[in-house]
Design a protein around this motif. Structure first.
Motif, PDB file in Angstrom:
ATOM      1  N   ASP A 176       0.838  -1.197   0.000  1.00 27.34           N
ATOM      2  CA  ASP A 176       0.000   0.000   0.000  1.00 27.34           C
ATOM      3  C   ASP A 176       0.877   1.252   0.000  1.00 27.34           C
ATOM      4  N   LYS A 177       0.356   2.313  -0.642  1.00 33.74           N
ATOM      5  CA  LYS A 177       1.104   3.573  -0.709  1.00 33.74           C
ATOM      6  C   LYS A 177       1.373   4.155   0.679  1.00 33.74           C
ATOM      7  N   SER A 178       0.644   3.684   1.678  1.00 35.91           N
ATOM      8  CA  SER A 178       0.857   4.193   3.035  1.00 35.91           C
ATOM      9  C   SER A 178       2.281   3.930   3.509  1.00 35.91           C
ATOM     10  N   TYR A 233       4.279   6.869   2.124  1.00 29.56           N
ATOM     11  CA  TYR A 233       3.937   8.138   2.786  1.00 29.56           C
ATOM     12  C   TYR A 233       4.451   8.172   4.224  1.00 29.56           C
ATOM     13  N   SER A 243      -5.552   6.026   3.199  1.00 30.00           N
ATOM     14  CA  SER A 243      -6.635   5.732   2.253  1.00 30.00           C
ATOM     15  C   SER A 243      -7.467   6.964   1.929  1.00 30.00           C
ATOM     16  N   LYS A 244      -7.355   7.996   2.748  1.00 25.10           N
ATOM     17  CA  LYS A 244      -8.113   9.234   2.535  1.00 25.10           C
ATOM     18  C   LYS A 244      -7.314  10.280   1.761  1.00 25.10           C
ATOM     19  N   CYS A 245      -6.084   9.926   1.361  1.00 23.33           N
ATOM     20  CA  CYS A 245      -5.191  10.909   0.741  1.00 23.33           C
ATOM     21  C   CYS A 245      -4.845  10.509  -0.690  1.00 23.33           C
ATOM     22  N   ASP A 246      -4.813  11.505  -1.578  1.00 24.39           N
ATOM     23  CA  ASP A 246      -4.454  11.270  -2.976  1.00 24.39           C
ATOM     24  C   ASP A 246      -2.965  11.454  -3.236  1.00 24.39           C
ATOM     25  N   ASN A 247      -2.267  12.122  -2.339  1.00 26.03           N
ATOM     26  CA  ASN A 247      -0.841  12.362  -2.534  1.00 26.03           C
ATOM     27  C   ASN A 247      -0.179  12.567  -1.174  1.00 26.03           C
ATOM     28  N   GLN A 300      -1.189  15.748   1.018  1.00 28.08           N
ATOM     29  CA  GLN A 300      -2.414  15.555   1.803  1.00 28.08           C
ATOM     30  C   GLN A 300      -2.141  14.675   3.024  1.00 28.08           C
ATOM     31  N   TYR A 301      -1.315  13.654   2.831  1.00 30.23           N
ATOM     32  CA  TYR A 301      -0.984  12.759   3.945  1.00 30.23           C
ATOM     33  C   TYR A 301      -0.241  13.522   5.033  1.00 30.23           C
TER      34      TYR A 301
END
Length: 479
Positions: free
Chosen positions: A349-351, A354, A381-385, A388-389
């Motif tokens: 996951d991108k998390s 980030y 999961s609530k962030c597009d980039n 935002q994270y």
């Protein structure tokens, strides 16, 4: 016996010789990927140089190909890394790690017969239904082969396995769990299943599904609330649950479908030390909840509530590995599934990216802060980039960094997201190759414990499809 012990010793020695230099990789924190320079420090240089030649898509595709073709001879460094890990993972050898077919033969040699499968498609997930269907017939067959009088499930929770044992195979069974609320709900569910048994259960004989004609005995699936440790008295619990059988000797088959943390090792210790247990059929789970000497303070919530004074460490169990440690992150890695990742072609996951980038900012500007990751688990999961994270994480943790730092600084931190993401993805996949190696050490340690204590009829059985059920191995032993 000595031959089996010697073979397991040799197998463990070979695995540990390979694994020990890689334990820093297995125990690293992905949060510190950039701040501790994991890519450069924890991977071989020739492997890094090979991966650096490819873009992300090419590297990932090559990983899928090499990992799916273990026998393919390729001199590529990535292929060598994957195949070396696979060659040090536990596999069926028909000696002490056996297949389902070998288990069937052993059951027949022990005086039993392999009973037909029972399929239940309601009141449980497809994964649990598969596991219960696969496991219950072997538990029932082992019950008959060992002339047991009762079956006891350690940490049964919802009692899925024993529903099949009682209603399908007529085995008097007891589900023991420390969660009283879960047991009450399970008891209510069993009553509903019993009423609908003829409609929802099928007996599978030679591939053909048949309806159940008769109803099995009522009230032979019972529940008891207890926190199981290695000191738990099985005979006493069974007498309290089945007082009508008090005049007979209790011969208990001790089982457990995905026993978490120390519950697995404690089940083996109960079997070894208490003559009232006739056999063991245990599927382990949640290796990160095991206790080792190096992290004995990291108990799970149930252990904190009930105490650990009567329990020994969950790893190692065998005398041969006494003093050896894996580490909590390594055990957590062992609970991941390379088979499932390969099957579904899952990328991390991108998390992960980030959170690792966020760590750079925190360590630079708040070096003494001790962040609690639990608060950040669901925000990616609530962030597009990443911007935002960062803004959301900063707000959640009340750090006050987002408004203080110039936009140019944020750009510098994430100046090459494509390269950073490629490193995170490939590092995660390369590290994942060690998961089954570490799990093999845990499983062989448990088998060796039983062999050391004189139980020559002890085996690791590859019971489940690892894609359907990643913790696919069981420990089977007969007194």
């Amino acid at each position: 016996m000595e031959t089996s012990i010697t073979k397991v010793h040799q197998h463990l020695d070979r695995i540990l010789k390979y694994l020990n230099p890689l334990l820093p990789l297995a125990n690293c924190h992905m949060v510190e990927f950039f701040t501790e320079n994991h890519w450069e420090k924890l991977l071989p240089k020739n492997l890094i140089q090979t991966i650096d030649k490819w873009d992300l898509n090419s590297a990932v595709e090559k990983f899928w190909t090499y990992a799916s073709e273990p026998k393919k001879n390729n001199n590529c460094e990535l292929s060598k890394w994957i195949h070396k890990a696979q060659n040090h993972s536990l596999s069926v050898n028909n000696d002490y790690c056996i297949s389902v077919e070998e288990l069937e033969q052993h059951l027949q040699c022990w005086g039993g017969s392999v009973l037909p499968e029972i399929k239940i498609t309601e009141f449980m997930t497809s994964k649990k239904s598969y596991e219960v269907q696969r496991m219950s017939r072997f538990v029932a067959s082992l019950y008959n082969a060992t002339s047991s009088t009762h079956c006891m499930e350690a940490g049964g929770g919802r009692g899925h396995l024993l529903v099949a044992l009682t209603l399908g195979y007529n085995v008097p069974s007891l589900t023991v769990d420390c969660d009283d609320k879960a047991l009450k709900n399970a008891a209510d569910r069993v009553k509903i299943i019993q009423k609908q048994w003829r409609a929802i259960a099928k007996k599978i004989t030679n591939g053909n599904e048949e309806l159940f004609i008769d109803n099995k005995q009522c009230n032979i699936h019972r529940f008891a609330t207890s926190f199981i440790t290695n000191k738990t008295n099985v005979a006493k619990i069974m007498k309290e649950a089945f007082p009508e059988h008090y005049e007979n000797d209790y011969k208990v088959l001790l089982t457990g479908l995905h026993t978490c943390g120390n519950l697995g090792p404690d089940s083996l210790r109960i079997f070894s030390s208490q003559t009232s247990t006739t056999a063991l059929f245990n599927v382990p789970c949640c290796y990160h909840l095991l206790t080792e000497k190096v992290d004995a303070d990291l108990f799970d919530v149930f252990q904190r509530d009930y105490g650990c004074g009567t329990s020994e460490h969950g790893f190692p169990m065998s005398e041969y590995l006494r003093g050896y440690n894996l580490g909590r992150n390594a055990r957590m890695l062992a609970a991941q599934s390379l088979d499932r990742v390969l099957h579904y072609r899952q990328l991390p996951d991108k998390s992960l990216l980030y959170r690792a980038l966020f760590q750079i900012i925190v360590k630079t500007h708040l070096p003494k802060s001790n962040l609690k990751d639990g608060k950040l688990k669901k925000i990616a999961s609530k962030c597009d980039n990443f911007t935002q994270y960062f803004k959301m994480a900063d707000k959640v943790l009340s750090l006050g960094l987002f408004d203080r730092l110039p936009d140019s600084y944020l750009t510098d931190v994430s100046n090459d997201l494509h390269c950073q993401w490629k490193q995170i993805v490939m590092f995660n996949l390369l590290r994942l190759c060690l998961a089954q190696v570490i799990e093999s050490v845990v499983l062989l340690d448990r088998l060796l414990y039983l062999l050391e204590n004189g139980y020559r009829k002890s085996y690791i059985v590859k019971l489940f499809d690892p894609v359907m059920s990643p913790r696919c191995h069981s420990i089977v032993a007969v007194r």
